[in-house]
Design a protein around this motif. Structure first.
Motif, PDB file in Angstrom:
ATOM      1  N   ARG A 116     -13.763  15.042 -38.318  1.00 28.17           N
ATOM      2  CA  ARG A 116     -12.613  14.244 -37.817  1.00 28.17           C
ATOM      3  C   ARG A 116     -11.462  15.106 -36.817  1.00 28.17           C
ATOM      4  N   PHE A 117     -11.310  16.165 -37.381  1.00 31.36           N
ATOM      5  CA  PHE A 117     -10.200  16.979 -36.528  1.00 31.36           C
ATOM      6  C   PHE A 117     -10.967  17.369 -35.369  1.00 31.36           C
ATOM      7  N   ASN A 118     -12.077  17.893 -35.476  1.00 34.47           N
ATOM      8  CA  ASN A 118     -12.703  18.348 -34.307  1.00 34.47           C
ATOM      9  C   ASN A 118     -13.098  17.126 -33.189  1.00 34.47           C
ATOM     10  N   THR A 119     -13.106  16.044 -33.788  1.00 35.23           N
ATOM     11  CA  THR A 119     -13.517  15.008 -32.523  1.00 35.23           C
ATOM     12  C   THR A 119     -12.271  14.712 -32.000  1.00 35.23           C
ATOM     13  N   ASP A 120     -11.011  14.531 -32.768  1.00 37.07           N
ATOM     14  CA  ASP A 120      -9.812  13.738 -32.339  1.00 37.07           C
ATOM     15  C   ASP A 120      -8.786  14.895 -31.900  1.00 37.07           C
ATOM     16  N   LEU A 121      -9.134  15.968 -32.292  1.00 30.51           N
ATOM     17  CA  LEU A 121      -8.292  17.084 -31.791  1.00 30.51           C
ATOM     18  C   LEU A 121      -7.795  17.288 -30.322  1.00 30.51           C
ATOM     19  N   HIS A 122      -8.959  17.256 -29.615  1.00 30.89           N
ATOM     20  CA  HIS A 122      -8.934  17.461 -28.175  1.00 30.89           C
ATOM     21  C   HIS A 122      -8.892  16.035 -27.507  1.00 30.89           C
ATOM     22  N   GLN A 123      -8.816  14.981 -27.993  1.00 29.55           N
ATOM     23  CA  GLN A 123      -8.592  13.306 -27.399  1.00 29.55           C
ATOM     24  C   GLN A 123      -7.421  13.199 -27.255  1.00 29.55           C
ATOM     25  N   LYS A 124      -6.372  14.011 -28.089  1.00 28.32           N
ATOM     26  CA  LYS A 124      -4.844  13.185 -28.116  1.00 28.32           C
ATOM     27  C   LYS A 124      -4.336  13.417 -26.729  1.00 28.32           C
ATOM     28  N   GLN A 125      -3.612  12.579 -26.134  1.00 20.21           N
ATOM     29  CA  GLN A 125      -3.017  12.380 -24.739  1.00 20.21           C
ATOM     30  C   GLN A 125      -1.646  11.993 -25.011  1.00 20.21           C
ATOM     31  N   ASN A 126      -0.896  12.558 -24.019  1.00 24.54           N
ATOM     32  CA  ASN A 126       0.573  11.931 -23.962  1.00 24.54           C
ATOM     33  C   ASN A 126       0.461  10.590 -23.015  1.00 24.54           C
ATOM     34  N   ALA A 127       1.720  10.255 -22.850  1.00 23.91           N
ATOM     35  CA  ALA A 127       1.928   8.907 -22.089  1.00 23.91           C
ATOM     36  C   ALA A 127       1.660   8.778 -20.882  1.00 23.91           C
ATOM     37  N   CYS A 136      -3.743  22.315 -31.392  1.00 30.98           N
ATOM     38  CA  CYS A 136      -4.582  23.066 -32.327  1.00 30.98           C
ATOM     39  C   CYS A 136      -4.454  22.280 -33.729  1.00 30.98           C
ATOM     40  N   ALA A 137      -5.291  22.798 -34.785  1.00 30.20           N
ATOM     41  CA  ALA A 137      -4.989  22.607 -36.116  1.00 30.20           C
ATOM     42  C   ALA A 137      -4.310  23.650 -36.932  1.00 30.20           C
ATOM     43  N   ILE A 138      -3.325  23.337 -37.607  1.00 28.62           N
ATOM     44  CA  ILE A 138      -2.524  23.994 -38.268  1.00 28.62           C
ATOM     45  C   ILE A 138      -2.811  23.692 -39.870  1.00 28.62           C
ATOM     46  N   PHE A 139      -3.066  24.778 -40.474  1.00 26.77           N
ATOM     47  CA  PHE A 139      -3.103  24.873 -42.068  1.00 26.77           C
ATOM     48  C   PHE A 139      -1.897  25.397 -42.474  1.00 26.77           C
ATOM     49  N   GLU A 140      -1.088  24.598 -43.429  1.00 27.46           N
ATOM     50  CA  GLU A 140       0.244  24.790 -43.977  1.00 27.46           C
ATOM     51  C   GLU A 140       0.288  24.684 -45.339  1.00 27.46           C
ATOM     52  N   GLU A 141       1.225  25.207 -45.914  1.00 30.55           N
ATOM     53  CA  GLU A 141       1.768  25.119 -47.299  1.00 30.55           C
ATOM     54  C   GLU A 141       2.086  23.656 -47.750  1.00 30.55           C
ATOM     55  N   TYR A 142       1.397  23.424 -48.826  1.00 32.50           N
ATOM     56  CA  TYR A 142       1.608  22.030 -49.133  1.00 32.50           C
ATOM     57  C   TYR A 142       2.972  21.970 -49.922  1.00 32.50           C
ATOM     58  N   LEU A 143       3.887  21.136 -49.492  1.00 33.79           N
ATOM     59  CA  LEU A 143       5.121  20.906 -50.125  1.00 33.79           C
ATOM     60  C   LEU A 143       5.683  19.717 -51.182  1.00 33.79           C
ATOM     61  N   GLY A 144       4.409  19.348 -51.646  1.00 33.99           N
ATOM     62  CA  GLY A 144       4.577  18.015 -52.669  1.00 33.99           C
ATOM     63  C   GLY A 144       5.078  18.634 -53.897  1.00 33.99           C
ATOM     64  N   ASP A 145       5.515  17.753 -54.957  1.00 32.82           N
ATOM     65  CA  ASP A 145       6.175  18.092 -56.074  1.00 32.82           C
ATOM     66  C   ASP A 145       4.831  18.539 -57.096  1.00 32.82           C
ATOM     67  N   PRO A 146       5.361  19.140 -58.190  1.00 31.49           N
ATOM     68  CA  PRO A 146       4.361  19.676 -59.094  1.00 31.49           C
ATOM     69  C   PRO A 146       3.481  18.857 -59.568  1.00 31.49           C
ATOM     70  N   LEU A 147       3.549  17.263 -59.565  1.00 32.50           N
ATOM     71  CA  LEU A 147       2.518  16.440 -59.950  1.00 32.50           C
ATOM     72  C   LEU A 147       1.679  16.169 -58.949  1.00 32.50           C
ATOM     73  N   GLY A 148       1.796  16.621 -57.651  1.00 30.51           N
ATOM     74  CA  GLY A 148       0.905  16.406 -56.707  1.00 30.51           C
ATOM     75  C   GLY A 148       1.448  15.149 -55.526  1.00 30.51           C
ATOM     76  N   GLU A 149       2.584  14.482 -55.825  1.00 27.82           N
ATOM     77  CA  GLU A 149       3.089  13.635 -54.913  1.00 27.82           C
ATOM     78  C   GLU A 149       3.621  14.301 -53.772  1.00 27.82           C
ATOM     79  N   PRO A 150       3.407  13.720 -52.363  1.00 31.51           N
ATOM     80  CA  PRO A 150       3.931  14.337 -51.113  1.00 31.51           C
ATOM     81  C   PRO A 150       5.450  13.941 -51.133  1.00 31.51           C
ATOM     82  N   PRO A 151       6.066  14.833 -50.207  1.00 23.06           N
ATOM     83  CA  PRO A 151       7.448  14.514 -50.315  1.00 23.06           C
ATOM     84  C   PRO A 151       7.978  13.328 -49.369  1.00 23.06           C
ATOM     85  N   ASN A 152       8.947  12.682 -49.571  1.00 22.07           N
ATOM     86  CA  ASN A 152       9.421  11.642 -48.654  1.00 22.07           C
ATOM     87  C   ASN A 152       9.327  12.012 -47.249  1.00 22.07           C
TER      88      ASN A 152
END
Length: 172
Positions: A116-127, A136-152
């Motif tokens: 999915r990323f390799n297909t869509d990454l290079h197809q994003k266009q501006n207006a 590019c793809a950025i792998f980052e720290e997960y900031l969700g809560d301890p129960l695994g819910e993503p932040p607001n």
């Protein structure tokens, strides 16, 4: 001029009305005006998730936490996941919606995520129809809560007024 008309036509087709570019009132009109008319040479750095943390970290913000970056790549492979912690987030530097929250890397479909990323990454266009630079793809720290819910999800938008002051919108 043709580019200007093309943007207006695309907007009207998507939103069902002709946008007011000269004195925009709606958020979508303000964004379109910025895309079409704002020639700030640094805007692509502010708007790019690859560069935005550098911009923000240079600001005077108390208790600022910028997510830890694990990896940046222009092409994902299943092996990219090996050295990562069990939970992390993958996002596109420019893409809206090209994100993946991985809560348990032992249970995720690495091959599908990479495809999915390799297909869509290079197809994003501006207006204007130009491919984004620095995507590019950025792998980052997960900031969700301890129960695994993503932040607001909070989004901050700032608009410069003609007098040089700013108007901000907090989107929750």
């Amino acid at each position: 001029m043709a580019l200007y008309i093309s943007c207006l036509d695309k907007f009207k087709a998507k939103h069902g009305y002709t946008p007011n570019i000269e004195t925009p009132k709606r958020f979508s009109e303000k964004l379109l005006r910025r895309i079409m008319l704002d020639r700030d040479p640094f805007y692509h750095f502010y708007a790019n998730k690859l560069f935005a943390p550098d911009f923000v970290s240079g600001c005077q913000v108390n208790d600022l936490h910028i997510a830890l970056r694990y990896r940046i790549t222009s092409h994902l492979t299943p092996a990219d996941f090996d050295a990562l912690p069990n939970q992390f987030v993958i996002k596109s530097a420019y893409g809206s919606g090209l994100n993946e929250i991985v809560k348990d890397k032992t249970k995720c479909d690495r091959e599908a995520i990479c495809n999915r990323f390799n297909t869509d990454l290079h197809q994003k266009q501006n207006a204007q129809g130009a491919a984004y630079h620095y995507n590019c793809a950025i792998f980052e720290e997960y900031l969700g809560d301890p129960l695994g819910e993503p932040p607001n999800d909070f989004k901050f938008h700032c608009f410069r007024k003609p007098d040089g002051s700013y108007h901000s919108i907090l989107q929750i």
